[in-house]
Scaffold this motif. Structure first.
Motif, PDB file in Angstrom:
ATOM      1  N   ILE A  37       0.831  -1.201   0.000  1.00  0.00           N
ATOM      2  CA  ILE A  37       0.000   0.000   0.000  1.00  0.00           C
ATOM      3  C   ILE A  37       0.865   1.251   0.000  1.00  0.00           C
ATOM      4  CG2 ILE A  37      -1.612   1.348   1.413  1.00  0.00           C
ATOM      5  CD1 ILE A  37      -2.837  -1.365   2.280  1.00  0.00           C
ATOM      6  N   VAL A  38       1.902   1.262   0.829  1.00  0.00           N
ATOM      7  CA  VAL A  38       2.766   2.433   0.921  1.00  0.00           C
ATOM      8  C   VAL A  38       3.557   2.634  -0.369  1.00  0.00           C
ATOM      9  CG1 VAL A  38       4.777   3.377   2.117  1.00  0.00           C
ATOM     10  CG2 VAL A  38       2.895   2.421   3.427  1.00  0.00           C
ATOM     11  N   THR A  39       4.068   1.566  -0.955  1.00  0.00           N
ATOM     12  CA  THR A  39       4.813   1.685  -2.210  1.00  0.00           C
ATOM     13  C   THR A  39       3.916   2.155  -3.343  1.00  0.00           C
ATOM     14  OG1 THR A  39       6.304  -0.072  -1.499  1.00  0.00           O
ATOM     15  CG2 THR A  39       6.268   0.443  -3.846  1.00  0.00           C
ATOM     16  N   MET A  40       2.731   1.579  -3.451  1.00  0.00           N
ATOM     17  CA  MET A  40       1.794   1.992  -4.495  1.00  0.00           C
ATOM     18  C   MET A  40       1.349   3.438  -4.284  1.00  0.00           C
ATOM     19  SD  MET A  40      -1.871   0.356  -5.583  1.00  0.00           S
ATOM     20  CE  MET A  40      -2.564   0.699  -3.984  1.00  0.00           C
ATOM     21  N   GLY A  41       1.078   3.805  -3.042  1.00  0.00           N
ATOM     22  CA  GLY A  41       0.660   5.175  -2.750  1.00  0.00           C
ATOM     23  C   GLY A  41       1.738   6.191  -3.074  1.00  0.00           C
TER      24      GLY A  41
END
Length: 119
Positions: A37-41
């Motif tokens: 989630i953090v990488t995609m965000g």
């Protein structure tokens, strides 16, 4: 007796694999889900900031574009809180990761947009 040793080794392997998919008690997300989630965000926020920079700023020497990156960083931290991630638990390493990933994706994407004259 050799079969007992083999069974015990299999139990040890399955027990160690179970800890990798356990969910975090506070947020309900596993470590893998939180990282994804953090990488995609960060990636999508950096690209979005580059598109906004390209639409509103035509001069690459204008420092106002950095404001779009800062806004993208703060907005994604707010969104992480909304979806239930514990942002306070990220620490300095997690916050630097979010900041650098967003900045790098913004820089590369905006550079590509400016050189190809896409907008």
């Amino acid at each position: 007796m050799a079969t007992e040793t083999g069974e015990g080794a299999a139990d040890d392997v399955s027990g160690s694999q179970g800890s990798a998919v356990d969910t975090d008690d506070e947020s309900g997300f596993s470590d893998y889900e939180r990282s994804a989630i953090v990488t995609m965000g960060s990636t999508l926020s950096g690209i979005a900031a580059a598109i906004v920079s390209a639409l509103y700023i035509s001069d690459p020497q204008n420092n106002t574009a950095l404001a779009f990156v800062a806004v993208a960083i703060f907005v994604q931290l707010i969104l992480y809180r909304v979806i239930g991630l514990e942002v306070d638990d990220f620490g300095i390493k997690g916050n630097l990761y979010i900041t650098l990933m967003t900045f790098i994706l913004w820089f590369l994407s905006w550079g590509i947009i400016l050189t190809t004259d896409a907008f």
